[in-house]
Scaffold this motif. Structure first.
Motif, mmCIF file in Angstrom:
data_model
loop_
_atom_site.group_PDB
_atom_site.id
_atom_site.type_symbol
_atom_site.label_atom_id
_atom_site.label_comp_id
_atom_site.label_asym_id
_atom_site.label_seq_id
_atom_site.Cartn_x
_atom_site.Cartn_y
_atom_site.Cartn_z
ATOM 1 N N GLY A 341 0.796 -1.216 0.000
ATOM 2 C CA GLY A 341 0.000 0.000 0.000
ATOM 3 C C GLY A 341 0.831 1.269 0.000
ATOM 4 N N GLY A 342 2.113 1.134 0.313
ATOM 5 C CA GLY A 342 2.998 2.300 0.335
ATOM 6 C C GLY A 342 2.756 3.249 1.472
ATOM 7 N N ALA A 343 2.022 2.805 2.520
ATOM 8 C CA ALA A 343 1.638 3.707 3.605
ATOM 9 C C ALA A 343 2.824 4.069 4.496
ATOM 10 C CB ALA A 343 0.547 3.047 4.456
ATOM 11 N N ARG A 344 2.727 5.242 5.092
ATOM 12 C CA ARG A 344 3.692 5.731 6.098
ATOM 13 C C ARG A 344 5.124 5.732 5.552
ATOM 14 N NH1 ARG A 344 4.485 2.354 10.054
ATOM 15 N NH2 ARG A 344 5.224 3.989 11.460
ATOM 16 N N HIS A 345 5.265 6.034 4.277
ATOM 17 C CA HIS A 345 6.594 5.892 3.682
ATOM 18 C C HIS A 345 7.595 6.860 4.301
ATOM 19 C CE1 HIS A 345 9.392 4.288 0.848
ATOM 20 N NE2 HIS A 345 9.598 5.442 0.245
ATOM 21 N N LEU A 346 7.187 8.067 4.611
ATOM 22 C CA LEU A 346 8.138 9.003 5.218
ATOM 23 C C LEU A 346 8.560 8.532 6.604
ATOM 24 C CD1 LEU A 346 9.618 11.692 4.629
ATOM 25 C CD2 LEU A 346 7.910 12.802 6.070
ATOM 26 N N ASP A 347 7.638 7.971 7.377
ATOM 27 C CA ASP A 347 8.002 7.409 8.682
ATOM 28 C C ASP A 347 9.070 6.333 8.517
ATOM 29 O OD1 ASP A 347 5.875 8.985 9.474
ATOM 30 O OD2 ASP A 347 4.916 7.418 10.671
ATOM 31 N N LEU A 348 8.881 5.464 7.505
ATOM 32 C CA LEU A 348 9.816 4.358 7.314
ATOM 33 C C LEU A 348 11.161 4.847 6.798
ATOM 34 C CD1 LEU A 348 7.416 1.677 5.784
ATOM 35 C CD2 LEU A 348 7.857 2.224 8.183
ATOM 36 N N LEU A 349 11.158 5.885 5.975
ATOM 37 C CA LEU A 349 12.417 6.446 5.479
ATOM 38 C C LEU A 349 13.202 7.138 6.594
ATOM 39 C CD1 LEU A 349 11.221 8.014 2.104
ATOM 40 C CD2 LEU A 349 12.845 6.123 2.322
ATOM 41 N N THR A 350 12.518 7.975 7.354
ATOM 42 C CA THR A 350 13.212 8.755 8.385
ATOM 43 C C THR A 350 13.442 7.953 9.657
ATOM 44 O OG1 THR A 350 11.130 9.613 9.282
ATOM 45 C CG2 THR A 350 12.223 10.926 7.551
ATOM 46 N N GLY A 351 12.582 6.957 9.906
ATOM 47 C CA GLY A 351 12.645 6.231 11.169
ATOM 48 C C GLY A 351 11.891 6.917 12.287
ATOM 49 N N LEU A 352 11.119 7.964 11.962
ATOM 50 C CA LEU A 352 10.385 8.740 12.953
ATOM 51 C C LEU A 352 8.893 8.476 12.842
ATOM 52 C CD1 LEU A 352 12.130 12.214 12.556
ATOM 53 C CD2 LEU A 352 12.501 10.567 14.400
ATOM 54 N N LYS A 353 8.232 8.265 13.955
ATOM 55 C CA LYS A 353 6.781 8.153 13.964
ATOM 56 C C LYS A 353 6.161 9.522 13.697
ATOM 57 C CE LYS A 353 2.907 6.650 16.863
ATOM 58 N NZ LYS A 353 2.491 6.213 18.228
ATOM 59 N N ASN A 354 5.154 9.561 12.813
ATOM 60 C CA ASN A 354 4.467 10.815 12.457
ATOM 61 C C ASN A 354 5.467 11.864 11.964
ATOM 62 O OD1 ASN A 354 1.994 9.691 13.320
ATOM 63 N ND2 ASN A 354 2.407 10.309 15.432
ATOM 64 N N ALA A 355 6.240 11.478 10.971
ATOM 65 C CA ALA A 355 7.342 12.330 10.492
ATOM 66 C C ALA A 355 6.890 13.503 9.642
ATOM 67 C CB ALA A 355 8.327 11.480 9.698
ATOM 68 N N GLU A 356 5.724 13.410 9.004
ATOM 69 C CA GLU A 356 5.359 14.423 8.006
ATOM 70 C C GLU A 356 5.364 15.848 8.549
ATOM 71 O OE1 GLU A 356 1.745 13.077 6.227
ATOM 72 O OE2 GLU A 356 2.694 11.338 5.268
ATOM 73 N N PRO A 357 4.706 16.141 9.673
ATOM 74 C CA PRO A 357 4.767 17.527 10.160
ATOM 75 C C PRO A 357 6.156 17.931 10.619
ATOM 76 C CG PRO A 357 3.609 16.113 11.731
ATOM 77 C CD PRO A 357 3.781 15.318 10.477
ATOM 78 N N LEU A 358 6.933 16.993 11.131
ATOM 79 C CA LEU A 358 8.289 17.327 11.561
ATOM 80 C C LEU A 358 9.141 17.776 10.389
ATOM 81 C CD1 LEU A 358 9.111 14.452 14.082
ATOM 82 C CD2 LEU A 358 8.585 16.833 14.611
ATOM 83 N N VAL A 359 9.033 17.056 9.259
ATOM 84 C CA VAL A 359 9.843 17.392 8.098
ATOM 85 C C VAL A 359 9.336 18.663 7.427
ATOM 86 C CG1 VAL A 359 10.603 16.612 5.824
ATOM 87 C CG2 VAL A 359 10.510 14.983 7.729
ATOM 88 N N ALA A 360 8.028 18.767 7.233
ATOM 89 C CA ALA A 360 7.481 19.902 6.487
ATOM 90 C C ALA A 360 7.600 21.218 7.243
ATOM 91 C CB ALA A 360 6.015 19.633 6.151
ATOM 92 N N ASP A 361 7.487 21.178 8.549
ATOM 93 C CA ASP A 361 7.418 22.413 9.336
ATOM 94 C C ASP A 361 8.685 22.718 10.112
ATOM 95 O OD1 ASP A 361 4.780 22.623 8.456
ATOM 96 O OD2 ASP A 361 4.015 21.470 10.154
ATOM 97 N N ALA A 362 9.719 21.893 9.956
ATOM 98 C CA ALA A 362 10.959 22.133 10.710
ATOM 99 C C ALA A 362 11.571 23.481 10.333
ATOM 100 C CB ALA A 362 11.960 21.015 10.421
ATOM 101 N N GLY A 363 11.912 24.258 11.331
ATOM 102 C CA GLY A 363 12.629 25.489 11.055
ATOM 103 C C GLY A 363 14.033 25.194 10.566
ATOM 104 N N ILE A 364 14.624 26.160 9.887
ATOM 105 C CA ILE A 364 15.972 25.952 9.357
ATOM 106 C C ILE A 364 16.927 25.529 10.465
ATOM 107 C CG2 ILE A 364 17.936 27.083 8.238
ATOM 108 C CD1 ILE A 364 15.587 26.642 6.372
ATOM 109 N N GLY A 365 16.790 26.123 11.629
ATOM 110 C CA GLY A 365 17.672 25.787 12.735
ATOM 111 C C GLY A 365 17.390 24.431 13.347
#
Length: 386
Positions: A341-365
């Protein structure tokens, strides 16, 4: 000198025993002979081949199930470890004395050859088979200061693109990781493991420092530049941004028909990430996302590989594109044989649970904090061979 060249130069006593070789067509000697052919020519008694994702010939589509077959080069039977099973079963190993593993890796946690090795390790431990790993240099160097996380949350994110907790860019060879995995993950430490080390490789060396010709390791990694950028641009698989599959420059470009390539390139360069420059480009993928459509995007040029951090760059790209194109950017599933199904692919790539908001909204710092490798250097130190 790679492990396979060292093995050929000093043949072991077990070369006449029945050998199962885990390999693919990217595994070559220093003079670019296929390793399996060179071993047979030197009298190694290979009776069966095992192949990982993309198959023995490294031509299979990413994530597509690969069948068993017969090797056209040697006539040997080939058992796929990316088909009906991910590890050799007892029947496969019944008439084998030694399992020899020789597959080039590219130093990234979500590149699957590494995890095929772990399944082979477990099978050999369970069946009491001697496993020999012919080590190869990490093409992205062994500089531990360049290791990049996040580390992997095994409880929520263990998969075939990251079974166990190591950083995304691990800065190790397969042989070093095998030693660590044996101690940390093989039940009762029952595996008989030997590693044939490389000779004259130093941890500061990148692939161009020891060879001017890169053997493609899979269809989407045709050159060293793609391998170097892959730990970062591989994160784009979980988005609706093309990562360059279906072009001559996979994992070196990023774009979409709706993307403002010149603006994104300018914003990347304004941040001044270490050792890389973004250039606006247009490209038309022949397959994959936006097949046959003209994409506007960026091409990444690494100017100083000794300081470049690809995972940070991948996070930065996603953050900027999400910021500039909120109405177009989207997360996307990535179906494969092991994740249909390809689900949760970003979680599996990064190794982080619920990674999408962390990656999209992370400040530069915040990006450096999120991509920190934690205590990896201390954990792996006892198992480093070079």
């Amino acid at each position: 000198m790679t492990g396979i060249d060292a093995l050929l130069a000093n043949p072991p006593a077990w070369k006449s025993r029945r050998i199962g070789l885990v390999t693919n067509h990217a595994a070559c000697t220093a003079d670019f002979r296929p390793a399996r052919q060179a071993l047979l020519a030197e009298g190694f008694h290979i009776t069966r081949l095992f192949s990982p994702e993309q198959g023995l010939e490294t031509t299979g589509e990413d994530g597509k199930e690969m069948p068993d077959g017969t090797d056209r080069l040697t006539g040997l039977p080939v058992t796929s470890l990316y088909g009906g099973k991910l590890a050799p079963d007892p029947h496969d190993l019944a008439d084998i004395d030694i399992v020899l593993f020789d597959i080039p890796d590219i130093g990234c946690r979500f590149y699957t050859y590494l995890w095929t090795m772990t399944h082979v390790m477990e099978a050999c431990a369970a069946q009491g088979k001697h496993l020999v790993i012919a080590d190869r240099p990490n093409p992205l160097s062994g500089i531990m200061a360049l290791a990049e996380g996040p580390e992997l949350n095994e409880r929520h994110c263990s998969s075939f693109i990251g079974r166990w907790n190591i950083p995304i860019r691990h800065s190790c060879t397969s042989g070093e990781l095998a030693g660590y995995f044996q101690a940390a993950y093989i039940r009762n430490n029952t595996l008989l493991l030997d590693v044939i080390p490389c000779k004259s490789w130093r941890r500061t060396m990148f692939h161009p420092d020891w060879s001017q010709s890169f053997v493609p390791t899979s269809p989407a990694i045709p050159c060293f530049a793609s391998a170097l950028l892959y730990p970062g641009l591989g994160l784009l698989e979980a988005t609706n941004i093309s990562e360059g599959r279906g072009t001559a420059t996979p994992f070196r470009v990023a774009g979409a028909p709706w993307m403002d390539g010149p603006r994104i390139a300018g914003m990347v360069n304004d941040v001044r990430p270490d050792g890389v420059y973004a250039r606006p480009v247009h490209f038309v993928p022949a397959e994959g996302k936006y097949q046959g459509q003209k994409c506007s995007g960026v091409m990444l040029h690494v100017s100083d590989r000794a300081v470049f951090r690809p995972v940070r760059l991948g996070w930065l790209l996603i953050r900027l594109i999400h910021q500039i194109h909120p109405g177009h950017f989207a997360w996307a599933p990535y179906p494969t044989f092991v994740n249909p199904g390809g689900a949760r692919h970003l979680d599996l790539l990064t190794g982080l649970k619920n990674a999408e908001p962390l990656v999209a909204d992370a400040g530069i710092g915040d990006i450096a904090k999120y991509t920190d490798a934690g205590d990896w250097q201390a954990k792996i130190a006892p198992y480093l061979l070079y």
